[in-house]
Enzyme design. Structure first.
Site, mmCIF file in Angstrom:
data_model
loop_
_atom_site.group_PDB
_atom_site.id
_atom_site.type_symbol
_atom_site.label_atom_id
_atom_site.label_comp_id
_atom_site.label_asym_id
_atom_site.label_seq_id
_atom_site.Cartn_x
_atom_site.Cartn_y
_atom_site.Cartn_z
ATOM 1 N N SER A 164 52.371 9.501 0.744
ATOM 2 C CA SER A 164 51.686 10.788 0.893
ATOM 3 C C SER A 164 50.180 10.550 0.933
ATOM 4 C CB SER A 164 52.036 11.671 -0.315
ATOM 5 O OG SER A 164 51.091 12.698 -0.477
ATOM 6 N N TYR A 177 52.659 13.911 -9.041
ATOM 7 C CA TYR A 177 53.025 13.589 -7.654
ATOM 8 C C TYR A 177 52.063 12.541 -7.092
ATOM 9 C CZ TYR A 177 54.342 14.576 -2.758
ATOM 10 O OH TYR A 177 54.777 14.483 -1.452
HETATM 11 P P1 NAD Z 1 62.331 18.761 1.404
HETATM 12 O O1 NAD Z 1 62.298 19.476 0.099
HETATM 13 O O2 NAD Z 1 62.494 19.540 2.663
HETATM 14 O O3 NAD Z 1 63.459 17.624 1.379
HETATM 15 C C1 NAD Z 1 63.766 16.852 0.267
HETATM 16 C C2 NAD Z 1 65.264 16.560 0.303
HETATM 17 O O4 NAD Z 1 65.556 15.681 -0.781
HETATM 18 C C3 NAD Z 1 66.134 17.823 0.111
HETATM 19 O O5 NAD Z 1 67.175 17.858 1.079
HETATM 20 C C4 NAD Z 1 66.695 17.663 -1.301
HETATM 21 O O6 NAD Z 1 67.996 18.210 -1.447
HETATM 22 C C5 NAD Z 1 66.712 16.152 -1.446
HETATM 23 N N1 NAD Z 1 66.629 15.746 -2.840
HETATM 24 C C6 NAD Z 1 65.818 16.258 -3.806
HETATM 25 N N2 NAD Z 1 66.059 15.647 -4.979
HETATM 26 C C7 NAD Z 1 67.032 14.738 -4.763
HETATM 27 C C8 NAD Z 1 67.712 13.818 -5.596
HETATM 28 N N3 NAD Z 1 67.430 13.719 -6.890
HETATM 29 N N4 NAD Z 1 68.651 13.034 -5.028
HETATM 30 C C9 NAD Z 1 68.972 13.138 -3.718
HETATM 31 N N5 NAD Z 1 68.365 14.004 -2.878
HETATM 32 C C10 NAD Z 1 67.405 14.796 -3.400
HETATM 33 O O7 NAD Z 1 60.978 17.915 1.404
HETATM 34 P P2 NAD Z 1 60.213 17.158 2.569
HETATM 35 O O8 NAD Z 1 58.887 17.806 2.715
HETATM 36 O O9 NAD Z 1 61.069 16.953 3.771
HETATM 37 O O10 NAD Z 1 59.911 15.778 1.833
HETATM 38 C C11 NAD Z 1 60.487 14.547 2.198
HETATM 39 C C12 NAD Z 1 59.587 13.427 1.689
HETATM 40 O O11 NAD Z 1 58.316 13.509 2.317
HETATM 41 C C13 NAD Z 1 59.306 13.489 0.177
HETATM 42 O O12 NAD Z 1 59.237 12.171 -0.334
HETATM 43 C C14 NAD Z 1 57.945 14.120 0.114
HETATM 44 O O13 NAD Z 1 57.276 13.793 -1.079
HETATM 45 C C15 NAD Z 1 57.291 13.489 1.332
HETATM 46 N N6 NAD Z 1 56.103 14.183 1.829
HETATM 47 C C16 NAD Z 1 56.146 15.450 2.310
HETATM 48 C C17 NAD Z 1 54.965 16.026 2.779
HETATM 49 C C18 NAD Z 1 54.932 17.412 3.335
HETATM 50 O O14 NAD Z 1 53.840 17.865 3.698
HETATM 51 N N7 NAD Z 1 56.071 18.087 3.434
HETATM 52 C C19 NAD Z 1 53.770 15.316 2.743
HETATM 53 C C20 NAD Z 1 53.757 14.035 2.235
HETATM 54 C C21 NAD Z 1 54.937 13.463 1.796
#
Ligand code: NAD
Length: 280
Positions: A164, A177
């Site tokens: 991130s 985070y």
């Molecule tokens: P999201 O909430 O849409 O998806 C996360 C998924 O992980 C969900 O389907 C959830 O059910 C699953 N999950 C949560 N806890 C879990 C567990 N304990 N075991 C198994 N599955 C689990 O989020 P996203 O935005 O798609 O994030 C995906 C990754 O990208 C994460 O690591 C997040 O930190 C990172 N990220 C996102 C952004 C953003 O702007 N959205 C930016 C930087 C990094």
């Protein structure tokens, strides 16, 4: 001879944790288009299965949805068994599960008064543990379980972690985070070194700002307009927009494919320029 396409990904058994989430779905779709075999691992089995069925139909690939909690080694071991039986030995692991939570978030950006409530001193330590563990151990444990298949093989293995912007410079309000994602970059470098003799490459990518379920409460109001924080992000992004989930796809394919065969231990920002801009 250099390979000029991503066709080496065809039939590669690929595990994507958090695969049913917003970014996970985009990653799965890109890999399905390259004919990889997909194991979509998620806490939410219904969503994982629905996505697997959809990609199977649209791309004629083998895809399965698998229930597992990335914080529970036993559940990961059970998932691995299921994946090995259905698809074979794992070639690629993408650690996508992660996210933030309001309980690990301070109310104020800076302590402009001596009011403790809502500041660092008022943080819920259980909330802090939850977010730190989800983002760090939630990568560590699946890597221990799923990447074991890559050891002692002639085939090259690939691990891709999701970092991130917070890993480079922490954002206000979200110390758990930020610390966890910084640890992902450090761990990526450590593991890349450790596994290099085994022909396993370990990299990460750092998405900039994409609106998803885990951060919607921070950047948009109920009426859909930006919060002050959402507007600040816009002002800090030279390309002037939030990322679309599909913006991540090219970098994922590059890091998973043999095209990046001499690349290991790096973190690529996919951020519309957020990381390179000083703000002035
Ligand atoms: P999201 O909430 O849409 O998806 C996360 C998924 O992980 C969900 O389907 C959830 O059910 C699953 N999950 C949560 N806890 C879990 C567990 N304990 N075991 C198994 N599955 C689990 O989020 P996203 O935005 O798609 O994030 C995906 C990754 O990208 C994460 O690591 C997040 O930190 C990172 N990220 C996102 C952004 C953003 O702007 N959205 C930016 C930087 C990094």
């Amino acid at each position: 001879m250099m390979n000029y396409s991503f066709n080496d990904l065809s039939n590669k058994v690929t595990v994507i944790t958090g695969g049913a989430g917003v970014i996970g779905k985009s990653i799965c779709t890109a890999l399905a288009a390259c004919k990889a075999k997909l194991a979509i691992v998620d806490l939410n089995l219904d969503n994982a299965k629905a996505l697997a069925d959809q990609l199977q139909e649209e791309h004629g690939i083998e895809a399965i949805g698998v229930a597992a909690n990335v914080l529970n080694k036993e559940s990961l071991n059970t998932a691995k068994k299921e994946i090995n039986e259905a698809l074979g030995s794992i070639d690629i692991l993408i650690n996508g599960a992660g996210g933030n939570h309001p309980k690990a978030t301070t109310q104020v950006e800076q302590m402009v008064s001596d009011e403790l409530e809502g500041s660092f001193f008022d943080l819920d330590t259980e909330g802090f543990d939850f977010v730190f563990d989800l983002n760090f151990k939630g990568t560590l444990l699946p890597t221990m379980v799923f990447s074991k298949d890559m050891i002692g093989k002639e085939n090259k293995g690939v691990i891709l972690n999701i970092s991130s912007m917070n890993a480079f410079k922490p954002l206000t309000k979200i110390p758990a985070y930020s610390a966890a994602k910084a640890s992902i970059n450090n761990f990526t470098e450590w593991l890349a070194t450790h596994l290099a003799p085994q022909n396993v490459r370990v990299n990460s990518l750092a998405p900039g700002f994409f609106i998803t379920d885990q951060n919607r409460f921070l950047v948009t109001k109920e009426d859909g307009s930006f919060t002050e924080r959402g507007q600040k992000i816009m002002n800090g992004t030279p390309m002037g927009k939030f990322g679309e989930p599909d913006d991540i796809q090219g970098t994922v394919l590059y890091l998973c494919s043999d095209i990046s065969s001499f690349v290991t231990g790096i973190c690529i920002p996919v951020d519309g320029g957020y990381n390179c801009f000083s703000g002035v």
